[in-house]
Write a protein that holds these residues in place. Sequence first.
Motif, PDB file in Angstrom:
ATOM      1  N   GLY A  84       0.762  -1.055  -0.073  1.00 44.89           N
ATOM      2  CA  GLY A  84      -0.006   0.101  -0.001  1.00 44.89           C
ATOM      3  C   GLY A  84       0.667   1.356  -0.161  1.00 44.89           C
ATOM      4  O   GLY A  84       2.073   1.209  -0.615  1.00 44.89           O
ATOM      5  N   HIS A  85       0.288   2.293   0.512  1.00 45.19           N
ATOM      6  CA  HIS A  85       1.048   3.697   0.646  1.00 45.19           C
ATOM      7  C   HIS A  85       0.672   4.252   1.959  1.00 45.19           C
ATOM      8  O   HIS A  85       0.383   3.736   2.888  1.00 45.19           O
ATOM      9  N   LEU A  86       1.549   5.418   2.139  1.00 46.94           N
ATOM     10  CA  LEU A  86       1.308   6.067   3.504  1.00 46.94           C
ATOM     11  C   LEU A  86       0.367   7.183   3.125  1.00 46.94           C
ATOM     12  O   LEU A  86       0.452   8.112   1.856  1.00 46.94           O
ATOM     13  N   HIS A  87      -0.390   7.763   4.136  1.00 38.66           N
ATOM     14  CA  HIS A  87      -1.036   8.669   4.282  1.00 38.66           C
ATOM     15  C   HIS A  87      -0.308   9.655   5.435  1.00 38.66           C
ATOM     16  O   HIS A  87      -0.034   9.386   6.449  1.00 38.66           O
ATOM     17  N   VAL A  88      -0.120  10.908   4.995  1.00 32.83           N
ATOM     18  CA  VAL A  88       0.828  11.776   6.146  1.00 32.83           C
ATOM     19  C   VAL A  88      -0.032  13.233   6.110  1.00 32.83           C
ATOM     20  O   VAL A  88      -0.802  13.799   5.245  1.00 32.83           O
ATOM     21  N   SER A  89      -0.182  13.405   7.316  1.00 25.29           N
ATOM     22  CA  SER A  89      -0.777  14.982   7.731  1.00 25.29           C
ATOM     23  C   SER A  89      -0.068  15.626   8.471  1.00 25.29           C
ATOM     24  O   SER A  89       0.621  14.777   9.523  1.00 25.29           O
ATOM     25  N   LEU A  90      -0.165  16.822   8.810  1.00 31.04           N
ATOM     26  CA  LEU A  90       0.670  17.739   9.700  1.00 31.04           C
ATOM     27  C   LEU A  90      -0.278  18.504  10.699  1.00 31.04           C
ATOM     28  O   LEU A  90      -1.169  19.000  10.074  1.00 31.04           O
ATOM     29  N   ASP A  91      -0.196  18.608  11.860  1.00 30.08           N
ATOM     30  CA  ASP A  91      -0.813  19.450  12.921  1.00 30.08           C
ATOM     31  C   ASP A  91      -2.233  19.155  12.744  1.00 30.08           C
ATOM     32  O   ASP A  91      -3.099  20.381  12.874  1.00 30.08           O
ATOM     33  N   ASP A  92      -2.829  17.913  12.637  1.00 29.27           N
ATOM     34  CA  ASP A  92      -4.134  17.920  12.723  1.00 29.27           C
ATOM     35  C   ASP A  92      -4.979  18.630  11.819  1.00 29.27           C
ATOM     36  O   ASP A  92      -6.143  18.771  11.584  1.00 29.27           O
ATOM     37  N   LEU A  93      -4.396  19.022  10.299  1.00 29.56           N
ATOM     38  CA  LEU A  93      -5.034  19.932   9.590  1.00 29.56           C
ATOM     39  C   LEU A  93      -5.997  18.770   8.855  1.00 29.56           C
ATOM     40  O   LEU A  93      -5.600  17.608   8.680  1.00 29.56           O
ATOM     41  N   PRO A  94      -7.074  19.039   8.289  1.00 29.99           N
ATOM     42  CA  PRO A  94      -8.036  18.026   7.565  1.00 29.99           C
ATOM     43  C   PRO A  94      -7.454  17.591   6.141  1.00 29.99           C
ATOM     44  O   PRO A  94      -7.959  16.517   5.909  1.00 29.99           O
ATOM     45  N   TRP A  95      -6.433  18.220   5.581  1.00 31.96           N
ATOM     46  CA  TRP A  95      -5.664  17.476   4.179  1.00 31.96           C
ATOM     47  C   TRP A  95      -4.586  16.619   4.696  1.00 31.96           C
ATOM     48  O   TRP A  95      -4.110  16.784   5.719  1.00 31.96           O
ATOM     49  N   ARG A  96      -4.305  15.802   3.644  1.00 32.24           N
ATOM     50  CA  ARG A  96      -3.350  14.646   3.896  1.00 32.24           C
ATOM     51  C   ARG A  96      -2.452  14.722   2.447  1.00 32.24           C
ATOM     52  O   ARG A  96      -3.527  14.933   1.327  1.00 32.24           O
ATOM     53  N   TRP A  97      -1.477  14.143   2.515  1.00 38.83           N
ATOM     54  CA  TRP A  97      -0.894  13.774   1.195  1.00 38.83           C
ATOM     55  C   TRP A  97      -0.419  12.164   1.190  1.00 38.83           C
ATOM     56  O   TRP A  97      -0.494  11.521   2.158  1.00 38.83           O
ATOM     57  N   ALA A  98      -0.252  11.738   0.027  1.00 37.13           N
ATOM     58  CA  ALA A  98      -0.028  10.122  -0.017  1.00 37.13           C
ATOM     59  C   ALA A  98       1.358  10.166  -0.506  1.00 37.13           C
ATOM     60  O   ALA A  98       1.812  10.879  -1.323  1.00 37.13           O
ATOM     61  N   ASP A  99       2.238   9.099   0.185  1.00 33.03           N
ATOM     62  CA  ASP A  99       3.379   8.829  -0.270  1.00 33.03           C
ATOM     63  C   ASP A  99       3.511   7.299  -0.896  1.00 33.03           C
ATOM     64  O   ASP A  99       3.215   6.475   0.040  1.00 33.03           O
ATOM     65  N   ALA A 100       3.710   6.949  -1.909  1.00 35.90           N
ATOM     66  CA  ALA A 100       3.795   5.678  -2.329  1.00 35.90           C
ATOM     67  C   ALA A 100       5.382   5.379  -2.868  1.00 35.90           C
ATOM     68  O   ALA A 100       5.689   4.300  -3.444  1.00 35.90           O
ATOM     69  N   GLY A 101       6.365   6.210  -2.340  1.00 37.83           N
ATOM     70  CA  GLY A 101       7.770   5.768  -2.742  1.00 37.83           C
ATOM     71  C   GLY A 101       8.649   4.983  -2.196  1.00 37.83           C
ATOM     72  O   GLY A 101       9.338   4.468  -2.583  1.00 37.83           O
ATOM     73  N   GLY A 102       8.109   4.674  -0.953  1.00 38.71           N
ATOM     74  CA  GLY A 102       9.097   3.935   0.106  1.00 38.71           C
ATOM     75  C   GLY A 102      10.431   4.252   0.485  1.00 38.71           C
ATOM     76  O   GLY A 102      11.239   3.331   0.609  1.00 38.71           O
TER      77      GLY A 102
END
Length: 157
Positions: A84-102
């Motif tokens: 799968g991949h990672l979901h990353v979010s910062l400071d409890d903000l409602p948006w996140r980004w995905a990282d599939a690079g490993g």
Amino acid sequence: MNRLAGIAALALGCMVAGNAPAQDEQAASQFVPVDDEPAAQLFLDQPLPAPLAPGAVVVPYRTRHFRILPVFGMGALDVSPRAGHLHVSLDDLPWRWADAGGNGSVVVNGLPPGSHKLLVELALPDHRVIAAESVHFVVPASSTPPHADTAHASHAH
């Protein structure tokens, strides 16, 4: 087979047998489907200290029983061992980004001084989260966001 070759073969066999997993251990292999995969695990380290001063955060991570790969959608749920991949979010903000690079680290650049929280989630190809970890850290007050000192001078001719 001569005697020396026989001894070498015996020694090699003992080394291989000594390194083989115990019978009750389940070794994941990309070549053999895994029945009853163990739970996926995520481990976050504290941010590396040196990059924090200029406002960059580098958080090393590692997974167990989970591979980070650019696979998405319902068909990818049948991949074994689990991917799968990672979901990353910062400071409890409602948006996140995905990282599939490993690549083993989450990097966030240009953070303002102060306390921050980074949440990293393991997500299946259909974006269902199966494990999560967070790390809290402080960017020192002396940090300068990158590119803040690159003022563009206007040239009058």
